[in-house]
Design a protein around this motif. Structure first.
Motif, PDB file in Angstrom:
ATOM      1  N   MET A  85       0.796  -1.225   0.000  1.00 15.75           N
ATOM      2  CA  MET A  85       0.000   0.000   0.000  1.00 15.75           C
ATOM      3  C   MET A  85       0.834   1.283   0.000  1.00 15.75           C
ATOM      4  N   SER A  86       1.829   1.348   0.873  1.00 15.75           N
ATOM      5  CA  SER A  86       2.513   2.641   0.990  1.00 15.75           C
ATOM      6  C   SER A  86       3.866   2.516   1.649  1.00 15.75           C
ATOM      7  N   ILE A  87       4.631   3.586   1.520  1.00 12.58           N
ATOM      8  CA  ILE A  87       5.961   3.679   2.122  1.00 12.58           C
ATOM      9  C   ILE A  87       5.877   4.784   3.173  1.00 12.58           C
ATOM     10  N   ALA A  88       6.467   4.552   4.331  1.00  8.11           N
ATOM     11  CA  ALA A  88       6.405   5.579   5.365  1.00  8.11           C
ATOM     12  C   ALA A  88       7.675   5.525   6.185  1.00  8.11           C
ATOM     13  N   GLY A  89       7.949   6.597   6.879  1.00  7.34           N
ATOM     14  CA  GLY A  89       9.072   6.598   7.794  1.00  7.34           C
ATOM     15  C   GLY A  89       8.599   6.120   9.152  1.00  7.34           C
ATOM     16  N   ALA A  90       9.457   5.398   9.873  1.00  6.85           N
ATOM     17  CA  ALA A  90       9.086   4.962  11.214  1.00  6.85           C
ATOM     18  C   ALA A  90      10.358   4.812  12.041  1.00  6.85           C
ATOM     19  N   TYR A  91      10.302   5.298  13.269  1.00  4.13           N
ATOM     20  CA  TYR A  91      11.491   5.206  14.115  1.00  4.13           C
ATOM     21  C   TYR A  91      11.670   3.791  14.634  1.00  4.13           C
ATOM     22  N   TRP A  92      12.904   3.350  14.694  1.00  6.25           N
ATOM     23  CA  TRP A  92      13.211   2.036  15.253  1.00  6.25           C
ATOM     24  C   TRP A  92      12.698   1.990  16.693  1.00  6.25           C
ATOM     25  N   ARG A  93      11.932   0.952  16.985  1.00  9.11           N
ATOM     26  CA  ARG A  93      11.323   0.746  18.292  1.00  9.11           C
ATOM     27  C   ARG A  93      10.468   1.929  18.731  1.00  9.11           C
ATOM     28  N   GLY A  94       9.988   2.679  17.758  1.00  9.85           N
ATOM     29  CA  GLY A  94       9.020   3.725  18.052  1.00  9.85           C
ATOM     30  C   GLY A  94       9.553   4.907  18.842  1.00  9.85           C
ATOM     31  N   SER A  95      10.869   5.105  18.841  1.00  8.97           N
ATOM     32  CA  SER A  95      11.396   6.250  19.576  1.00  8.97           C
ATOM     33  C   SER A  95      12.105   7.203  18.638  1.00  8.97           C
ATOM     34  N   GLU A  96      11.784   8.483  18.745  1.00 15.50           N
ATOM     35  CA  GLU A  96      12.381   9.422  17.806  1.00 15.50           C
ATOM     36  C   GLU A  96      13.859   9.637  18.070  1.00 15.50           C
ATOM     37  N   LYS A  97      14.363   9.032  19.155  1.00 20.42           N
ATOM     38  CA  LYS A  97      15.803   9.111  19.411  1.00 20.42           C
ATOM     39  C   LYS A  97      16.550   8.091  18.564  1.00 20.42           C
ATOM     40  N   ASN A  98      15.828   7.077  18.090  1.00 24.95           N
ATOM     41  CA  ASN A  98      16.453   6.018  17.292  1.00 24.95           C
ATOM     42  C   ASN A  98      16.447   6.393  15.819  1.00 24.95           C
ATOM     43  N   PRO A  99      17.240   5.654  15.012  1.00 25.90           N
ATOM     44  CA  PRO A  99      17.226   5.954  13.575  1.00 25.90           C
ATOM     45  C   PRO A  99      15.859   5.709  12.964  1.00 25.90           C
ATOM     46  N   GLN A 100      15.621   6.433  11.880  1.00 26.44           N
ATOM     47  CA  GLN A 100      14.342   6.269  11.203  1.00 26.44           C
ATOM     48  C   GLN A 100      14.496   5.281  10.054  1.00 26.44           C
ATOM     49  N   LEU A 101      13.575   4.339   9.999  1.00 28.41           N
ATOM     50  CA  LEU A 101      13.618   3.314   8.965  1.00 28.41           C
ATOM     51  C   LEU A 101      12.519   3.579   7.945  1.00 28.41           C
ATOM     52  N   GLN A 102      12.601   2.832   6.842  1.00 23.50           N
ATOM     53  CA  GLN A 102      11.528   2.924   5.847  1.00 23.50           C
ATOM     54  C   GLN A 102      10.569   1.766   6.074  1.00 23.50           C
ATOM     55  N   ARG A 103       9.311   2.115   6.235  1.00 26.00           N
ATOM     56  CA  ARG A 103       8.316   1.083   6.503  1.00 26.00           C
ATOM     57  C   ARG A 103       7.465   0.872   5.257  1.00 26.00           C
ATOM     58  N   VAL A 104       7.316  -0.384   4.890  1.00 28.58           N
ATOM     59  CA  VAL A 104       6.423  -0.710   3.773  1.00 28.58           C
ATOM     60  C   VAL A 104       5.159  -1.323   4.359  1.00 28.58           C
ATOM     61  N   TYR A 105       4.013  -0.733   4.051  1.00 30.63           N
ATOM     62  CA  TYR A 105       2.740  -1.256   4.528  1.00 30.63           C
ATOM     63  C   TYR A 105       2.088  -2.107   3.455  1.00 30.63           C
ATOM     64  N   GLY A 106       1.527  -3.226   3.880  1.00 26.93           N
ATOM     65  CA  GLY A 106       0.752  -4.044   2.962  1.00 26.93           C
ATOM     66  C   GLY A 106      -0.615  -4.324   3.554  1.00 26.93           C
ATOM     67  N   ALA A 107      -1.616  -4.443   2.698  1.00 26.72           N
ATOM     68  CA  ALA A 107      -2.940  -4.865   3.149  1.00 26.72           C
ATOM     69  C   ALA A 107      -3.050  -6.340   2.843  1.00 26.72           C
ATOM     70  N   LEU A 108      -3.646  -7.111   3.757  1.00 24.95           N
ATOM     71  CA  LEU A 108      -3.824  -8.538   3.480  1.00 24.95           C
ATOM     72  C   LEU A 108      -5.107  -9.060   4.107  1.00 24.95           C
ATOM     73  N   PHE A 109      -5.883  -9.748   3.276  1.00 23.73           N
ATOM     74  CA  PHE A 109      -7.100 -10.401   3.753  1.00 23.73           C
ATOM     75  C   PHE A 109      -7.141 -11.807   3.173  1.00 23.73           C
ATOM     76  N   GLU A 110      -8.076 -12.593   3.680  1.00 23.08           N
ATOM     77  CA  GLU A 110      -8.079 -13.997   3.240  1.00 23.08           C
ATOM     78  C   GLU A 110      -8.537 -14.147   1.801  1.00 23.08           C
ATOM     79  N   THR A 111      -9.492 -13.321   1.400  1.00 22.11           N
ATOM     80  CA  THR A 111      -9.986 -13.446   0.025  1.00 22.11           C
ATOM     81  C   THR A 111      -9.830 -12.120  -0.701  1.00 22.11           C
TER      82      THR A 111
END
Length: 600
Positions: free
Chosen positions: A151-177
């Motif tokens: 679905m999308s690309i986003a920035g996200a801090y490692w372990r959710g802390s802005e003191k840590n490096p920021q990583l690139q997060r790839v979001y995917g949607a997934l359902f059974e059908t």
RNA sequence: GCCUCGAUAGCUCAGCUGGUAGAGCGAGCGAUUCGUAAUCGCUAGGUCCACGGUUCGAAUCCGUGUCGAGGCUCCA
């Protein structure tokens, strides 16, 4: 994924025997592995973070040599589908910590995770040529993922802390059908359609201007009308319940906020100080200190308490640039605020009870349903963030809990969500975008009375310290209006509709009668327009529909003759000719009773 | 504040790899006077977000800033 005890390393899972949620989590988590597999192939140097399942799918965090682009998502997805076709088995294995440290020696985030794991608890998962540090919870093979889409690309801090490096997060949607996935995408589309920013622009409710600045809402006439209706209504409800309204300035001297504690705890969220002639002024971030001044302006007897001071007061908060959004997260806002000065705990309890009952009434009238009460607690160990006074916190938290139970409202508790000066009850609302937002709060405050050395004369003739209850009910007018736009999808109930009826003359010769009808309706303070444009009737009806105007009164020769109008309700439904006097009564009643559905 | 993406007419958007812009809706004007979701015709309208750079030439490429979107962090 790190805080679960390692499970038995299964050889085969019968997916159909699992509850749906568990099944979905396995598919989603497995898909994250497949995404990581694809990413490592695209970027052999990719550093891997974590890849958990989430409500609508999964994500995986990576540190990469360059930024991802939307084209990368397409490529990654294609690679994932190839892996799906391969039906590679997921195989769990236990390894020693030393082995793991060696295997992921070049993966700093994996090493970081590993540091928290106990020896004997380290497991890995392999599928095809890809192995990840993982505690398990997969499907049998990559052919069992289900229907997914990156679905999308986003920035996200490692372990959710802005003191840590920021990583690139790839979001995917997934359902059974694929049907469920399509349904989810449809929901996203629906949410976009309801978005208050889109509807607010279309219906000319509010506007934001680059020159005025982000987070500074301009209420256009339609919005100002909605706002005025909300304001009159809530103020009347408050007057009925013994509140006294005041009007206080938007600024105060810096000294005032130093004393209240705002300066120490929240100056980062305040507009910068204004200085002139050696005096320092602040735009107020909250109304409390001003209301405290009102209370303090005379000596009160216990007989006067509770004193309920209310104001639709403006507040100014320097929200960081990345977090201002439309009308729901703004920098200058008007809060339906009140401070109730209470003599003792018993009085606090009954006042909080009254507030909760007022809330239930208000949300009921507005037709709001997607909200929950949250008891927001402090953290005794965090004296940076919260006032250091454990007995005060205990007393406040227990008190709020008692009232919630007494009123019989369902609620949940949340740690580390309190105000800096005390615990609170938050009303958490779910937006059209599926996000949780705080609508309002009720707070018990033992702190500010101390800071300001507040006193009242008790029954015993001695001086006593009051307790303050801070409360909002309809939230800030900005956030509430944003919420209502999304809740109603712009189809406001009659009482809130900016234009309540439009009179549509069929031909120019009917304009005179149309004006007469409008004038008659306006005697009941109904907001009525006449569409005198040289358009065809059909076009006028369509425009009124698009503008979501509740009632259309079509007038031609027959209606003029009969002192009537052909009444049409928003959303279709021609009710035929109705005498104007009857229409007036009908609309007046619908408005005064605040009927939720137009024509209902 | 951080990461990614974006900004073209009042609105929604098109404009491939550099050669100074287009549609629909809306607006103005004219014709039409009509019975329950768009009448027809004509016209006007652009500092292609701003500033700097590359280039013979920039909406297009690069840099900085502003604003917006999604996410992270925050949210008295």
């Amino acid at each position: 994924m790190e805080n679960r005890v390692s499970e038995a390393i299964e050889s085969h899972v019968d997916l159909n025997s699992l509850p749906k949620e568990e099944r979905l989590n396995r598919r989603r988590h497995s898909a994250a592995h497949v995404l990581a597999e694809a990413m490592v192939e695209l970027f052999p140097d990719a550093e891997l973070g974590i890849g958990p399942p989430i409500d609508t799918g999964f994500y995986y965090d990576f540190r990469l040599p360059r930024s991802l682009t939307p084209e990368d998502l397409t490529r990654l997805e294609e690679r994932m589908r190839k892996s799906v076709k391969g039906k590679h088995a997921f195989q769990m294995a236990s390894i020693t910590k030393a082995e793991a440290e060696q295997k992921w020696a070049k993966q700093p985030f994996k090493l970081d995770l590993l540091a928290d794991l106990e020896e004997g608890n380290v497991t890995q998962c392999t599928h095809a040529a890809f192995t990840d540090l993982c505690r398990g919870g997969h499907v049998n093979n990559t052919g069992e993922l289900g229907a997914f889409k990156l679905m999308s690309i986003a920035g996200a801090y490692w372990r959710g802390s802005e003191k840590n490096p920021q990583l690139q997060r790839v979001y995917g949607a997934l359902f059974e059908t694929s049907e469920e996935l399509a349904e989810y995408e449809h929901q996203l589309e629906e949410a976009r359609r309801r978005d208050h920013r889109r509807i607010g622009k279309e219906l000319k409710i509010f506007e934001l201007f680059e020159n005025i600045g982000p987070g500074h809402v301009v209420w256009l006439p339609a919005g100002a009308t909605i706002r005025r209706e909300l304001q009159r209504w809530i103020e009347d409800l408050e007057i009925e319940r013994g509140y006294q309204h005041v009007i206080t300035p938007n600024v105060g001297k810096r000294e005032l906020y130093v004393r209240s504690g705002h300066w120490e705890h929240y100056q980062d969220a305040m507009y910068p100080v204004m200085e002139r002639e050696g005096e320092e002024y602040c735009l107020r971030p909250m109304n409390c200190p001003h209301h405290i001044m009102v209370f303090e302006s005379e000596l009160h007897s216990y007989r006067e308490l509770p004193i309920r001071i209310a104001e639709l007061g403006n507040m100014h908060r320097w929200e960081k640039s990345g977090q201002v959004t439309g009308m729901s997260r703004v920098r200058i806002m008007t809060l339906n605020d009140a401070h109730i000065f209470c003599a003792d705990e018993a009085m606090v309890e009954s006042e909080v009870e009254g507030v909760l009952q007022l809330m239930e009434h208000v949300y009921g009238v507005l037709g709001l349903k997607n909200y929950r009460y949250r008891l927001s607690l402090g953290d005794r160990n965090n004296t940076e963030k919260y006032v250091d006074n454990p007995p005060m916190w205990d007393m406040g938290e227990n008190l709020l809990r008692r009232v919630l139970n007494k009123v019989g409202l369902e609620y949940y508790e949340a740690a580390d969500e309190a105000a800096f000066y005390g615990p609170k009850i938050d009303v958490q609302f779910q937006t059209a975008q599926g996000k949780d937002e705080t609508l309002v709060t009720v707070q018990v405050d033992f702190h500010l009375p101390n800071q300001f050395q507040l006193e009242y004369i008790g029954e015993d003739g001695g001086r006593h310290r009051p307790i303050i209850v801070h409360r909002g009910v309809i939230s800030t007018l900005e956030r509430m209006t944003a919420l209502l736009i999304e809740e109603y999808e712009g189809n406001f109930p009659l009482w809130l509709s900016p234009v309540q009826a439009v009179v549509i003359p069929i031909a120019d010769r009917h304009i005179e009668y149309a004006e007469e009808v409008a004038k008659q309706l306006r005697t009941a303070r109904l907001r009525v327009e006449v569409d005198t444009r040289g358009e065809r009737m059909n076009a006028k009806i369509r425009d009124a529909q698009v503008r979501k105007i509740p009632y259309m009164l079509v007038v031609g020769d027959r209606e003029a003759e009969a002192k009537a109008a052909a009444l049409r309700v928003r959303g279709g439904g021609d009710l035929g000719a109705v005498p104007v006097t009857e229409i007036l009564e009908r609309l007046r009643r619908e408005r005064d009773e605040k009927v939720l559905t137009v024509g209902g």
